[in-house]
Design a protein around this motif. Structure first.
Motif, PDB file in Angstrom:
ATOM      1  N   TYR A   1       0.867  -1.181   0.000  1.00 31.73           N
ATOM      2  CA  TYR A   1       0.000   0.000   0.000  1.00 31.73           C
ATOM      3  C   TYR A   1       0.901   1.227   0.000  1.00 31.73           C
ATOM      4  O   TYR A   1       1.526   1.559   1.007  1.00 31.73           O
ATOM      5  N   SER A   2       0.981   1.907  -1.119  1.00 35.35           N
ATOM      6  CA  SER A   2       1.987   2.961  -1.303  1.00 35.35           C
ATOM      7  C   SER A   2       1.853   4.103  -0.301  1.00 35.35           C
ATOM      8  O   SER A   2       2.857   4.695   0.115  1.00 35.35           O
ATOM      9  N   ASN A   3       0.625   4.404   0.139  1.00 34.47           N
ATOM     10  CA  ASN A   3       0.440   5.507   1.085  1.00 34.47           C
ATOM     11  C   ASN A   3       1.026   5.210   2.461  1.00 34.47           C
ATOM     12  O   ASN A   3       1.150   6.113   3.291  1.00 34.47           O
ATOM     13  N   SER A   4       1.360   3.950   2.721  1.00 32.72           N
ATOM     14  CA  SER A   4       1.915   3.600   4.032  1.00 32.72           C
ATOM     15  C   SER A   4       3.433   3.722   4.076  1.00 32.72           C
ATOM     16  O   SER A   4       4.037   3.585   5.132  1.00 32.72           O
ATOM     17  N   ARG A   5       4.061   3.968   2.934  1.00 31.27           N
ATOM     18  CA  ARG A   5       5.525   4.019   2.896  1.00 31.27           C
ATOM     19  C   ARG A   5       6.035   5.306   3.531  1.00 31.27           C
ATOM     20  O   ARG A   5       5.512   6.389   3.279  1.00 31.27           O
TER      21      ARG A   5
ATOM     22  N   GLU B   1      -8.656   1.713  -2.370  1.00 29.58           N
ATOM     23  CA  GLU B   1     -10.111   1.808  -2.258  1.00 29.58           C
ATOM     24  C   GLU B   1     -10.695   0.814  -1.253  1.00 29.58           C
ATOM     25  O   GLU B   1     -11.913   0.646  -1.190  1.00 29.58           O
ATOM     26  N   ALA B   2      -9.844   0.187  -0.464  1.00 28.47           N
ATOM     27  CA  ALA B   2     -10.281  -0.940   0.372  1.00 28.47           C
ATOM     28  C   ALA B   2     -10.525  -0.594   1.837  1.00 28.47           C
ATOM     29  O   ALA B   2     -10.614  -1.487   2.669  1.00 28.47           O
ATOM     30  N   LEU B   3     -10.658   0.687   2.153  1.00 27.41           N
ATOM     31  CA  LEU B   3     -10.877   1.066   3.549  1.00 27.41           C
ATOM     32  C   LEU B   3     -12.233   0.586   4.066  1.00 27.41           C
ATOM     33  O   LEU B   3     -12.340   0.060   5.176  1.00 27.41           O
ATOM     34  N   ASN B   4     -13.277   0.764   3.278  1.00 27.35           N
ATOM     35  CA  ASN B   4     -14.592   0.338   3.719  1.00 27.35           C
ATOM     36  C   ASN B   4     -14.623  -1.165   3.982  1.00 27.35           C
ATOM     37  O   ASN B   4     -15.147  -1.628   5.007  1.00 27.35           O
TER      38      ASN B   4
ATOM     39  N   PRO C   1      -3.598 -15.130  13.266  1.00 28.59           N
ATOM     40  CA  PRO C   1      -3.888 -16.212  12.312  1.00 28.59           C
ATOM     41  C   PRO C   1      -3.199 -16.047  10.964  1.00 28.59           C
ATOM     42  O   PRO C   1      -3.109 -17.011  10.202  1.00 28.59           O
ATOM     43  N   GLY C   2      -2.736 -14.843  10.653  1.00 34.90           N
ATOM     44  CA  GLY C   2      -1.979 -14.647   9.422  1.00 34.90           C
ATOM     45  C   GLY C   2      -2.821 -14.504   8.175  1.00 34.90           C
ATOM     46  O   GLY C   2      -2.553 -15.129   7.144  1.00 34.90           O
ATOM     47  N   PHE C   3      -3.837 -13.659   8.251  1.00 28.72           N
ATOM     48  CA  PHE C   3      -4.677 -13.424   7.074  1.00 28.72           C
ATOM     49  C   PHE C   3      -3.823 -12.863   5.936  1.00 28.72           C
ATOM     50  O   PHE C   3      -3.089 -11.902   6.100  1.00 28.72           O
ATOM     51  N   GLY C   4      -3.924 -13.514   4.778  1.00 23.71           N
ATOM     52  CA  GLY C   4      -3.185 -13.066   3.608  1.00 23.71           C
ATOM     53  C   GLY C   4      -1.784 -13.626   3.476  1.00 23.71           C
ATOM     54  O   GLY C   4      -1.095 -13.336   2.503  1.00 23.71           O
ATOM     55  N   PHE C   5      -1.365 -14.442   4.425  1.00 23.23           N
ATOM     56  CA  PHE C   5      -0.007 -14.993   4.403  1.00 23.23           C
ATOM     57  C   PHE C   5      -0.060 -16.490   4.135  1.00 23.23           C
ATOM     58  O   PHE C   5      -0.295 -17.294   5.030  1.00 23.23           O
TER      59      PHE C   5
ATOM     60  N   SER D   1      -5.900  -5.054   6.901  1.00 27.90           N
ATOM     61  CA  SER D   1      -5.944  -3.704   6.353  1.00 27.90           C
ATOM     62  C   SER D   1      -5.564  -3.618   4.869  1.00 27.90           C
ATOM     63  O   SER D   1      -4.415  -3.851   4.498  1.00 27.90           O
ATOM     64  N   ARG D   2      -6.560  -3.316   4.046  1.00 23.05           N
ATOM     65  CA  ARG D   2      -6.395  -3.032   2.617  1.00 23.05           C
ATOM     66  C   ARG D   2      -5.776  -4.195   1.825  1.00 23.05           C
ATOM     67  O   ARG D   2      -5.207  -3.993   0.760  1.00 23.05           O
ATOM     68  N   LYS D   3      -5.887  -5.422   2.339  1.00 24.44           N
ATOM     69  CA  LYS D   3      -5.249  -6.565   1.701  1.00 24.44           C
ATOM     70  C   LYS D   3      -6.054  -7.091   0.509  1.00 24.44           C
ATOM     71  O   LYS D   3      -7.220  -6.752   0.308  1.00 24.44           O
ATOM     72  N   GLY D   4      -5.403  -7.983  -0.227  1.00 23.37           N
ATOM     73  CA  GLY D   4      -6.015  -8.577  -1.406  1.00 23.37           C
ATOM     74  C   GLY D   4      -7.286  -9.336  -1.104  1.00 23.37           C
ATOM     75  O   GLY D   4      -8.172  -9.418  -1.964  1.00 23.37           O
ATOM     76  N   MET D   5      -7.413  -9.909   0.094  1.00 26.32           N
ATOM     77  CA  MET D   5      -8.631 -10.630   0.432  1.00 26.32           C
ATOM     78  C   MET D   5      -9.843  -9.699   0.435  1.00 26.32           C
ATOM     79  O   MET D   5     -10.984 -10.172   0.396  1.00 26.32           O
ATOM     80  N   ILE D   6      -9.598  -8.395   0.471  1.00 24.73           N
ATOM     81  CA  ILE D   6     -10.678  -7.412   0.371  1.00 24.73           C
ATOM     82  C   ILE D   6     -10.805  -6.902  -1.056  1.00 24.73           C
ATOM     83  O   ILE D   6     -11.838  -7.058  -1.706  1.00 24.73           O
TER      84      ILE D   6
END
Length: 283
Positions: free
Chosen positions: A39-43, A244-247, A196-200, A229-234
């Protein structure tokens, strides 16, 4: 009978010699000191930027600041320990000097990084590999006696999303964590948080199966951290982007809180805090 093999229920952590309450959920803000986080905004590219972001996070209600110097996104490039330390140490020192109220977590799977960052003033170690990528990690945590966040991941950041397979994802993850917790208990590591490691190392279906049954992790009687947060699972389900994944993140955070999550690891603190307040009103 089975539960006697695990830790007693944990509602607190020992941080800096003080007992820290976890009876109500808390927010962990993500501070990436990396040029390639998904997520580029987190860099974060400078110490001043890190201080500015951390101050905003704290003002918005974050309790923990999770600093990462090694991107763990799928396919991330490997970097040396020296490079990772060079990113982390100056930020830790600056935060301790300018924002001493910040509780600093270090996102690393390397024992040397864990030790050096704790000595530099960090307080918690957040290990995505639960000791699997560094055989010295558990012994290091036992020696340092700091809170330890232990996550389940199948594979490594470089290969974890290459066709992950489970017999039963919930039972496999629970069995994996149970073995790790037993080892930590024998080493007298008392402050453990599980993730649990969601997304890993999990498909989208694996992630939602875990979330649907997340209450089962209560068997460990340990605090549970979740990071959606903002991961591919969303955004892959919604067919949008991380930006666009905040909601969608808020929806999954709400479900996780209702299923017992104690820490939300997020890019967007204000929204996570609001989510917690509303869920808390339901009792």
């Amino acid at each position: 009978m089975v539960e006697k093999n695990f830790f007693e229920p944990k509602q607190s952590l020992n941080i800096r010699g003080e007992i820290f309450d976890l009876s109500t959920p808390k927010v962990m803000a993500i501070l990436n000191i990396t040029p390639d986080s998904f997520y580029s905004n987190s860099r974060t590219n400078s110490i001043d930027d890190a201080l500015r972001k951390t101050e905003i996070f704290l003002n918005e209600g974050a309790t923990f600041i999770d600093i990462g110097g090694y991107s763990s996104r799928p396919g991330a490039k490997n970097i040396t320990e020296d490079k990772e330390l060079s990113r982390l140490i100056p930020v830790i020192e600056a935060l301790n000097k300018n924002l001493p109220e910040a509780i600093i977590s270090i996102d690393t799977f390397r024992a040397k990084i864990a030790e050096q960052t704790i000595l530099a003033g960090a307080h918690i170690i957040n290990d995505i590999a639960a000791g699997d990528l560094d055989g010295q990690m558990f012994e290091t945590i036992a020696r340092l006696q700091v809170p330890y966040i232990m996550m389940h991941m199948q594979g490594t950041p470089q290969n974890m999303q290459q066709n992950p397979v489970y017999t039963n994802v919930l039972l496999d993850v629970i069995g994996y964590l149970a073995e790790k917790i037993d080892k930590l208990k024998k080493l007298k590591i008392h402050d453990v948080i599980i993730d649990p490691g969601f997304g890993f190392g999990k498909t989208i279906e694996h992630n939602y199966e875990l979330l649907n049954q997340m209450q089962e992790f209560k068997i460990f009687k340990l605090p549970v951290l979740v990071g959606f947060s903002r991961k591919g699972m969303i955004h892959k389900v919604l067919q949008n982007t991380a930006a666009e994944a905040l909601n969608g993140t808020t929806v999954l955070n709400t479900i996780a809180l209702q299923k017992g999550a104690k820490i939300l690891r997020v890019h967007d603190v204000k929204e996570a805090v609001e989510c917690m307040k509303l869920v808390e009103m339901m009792g």
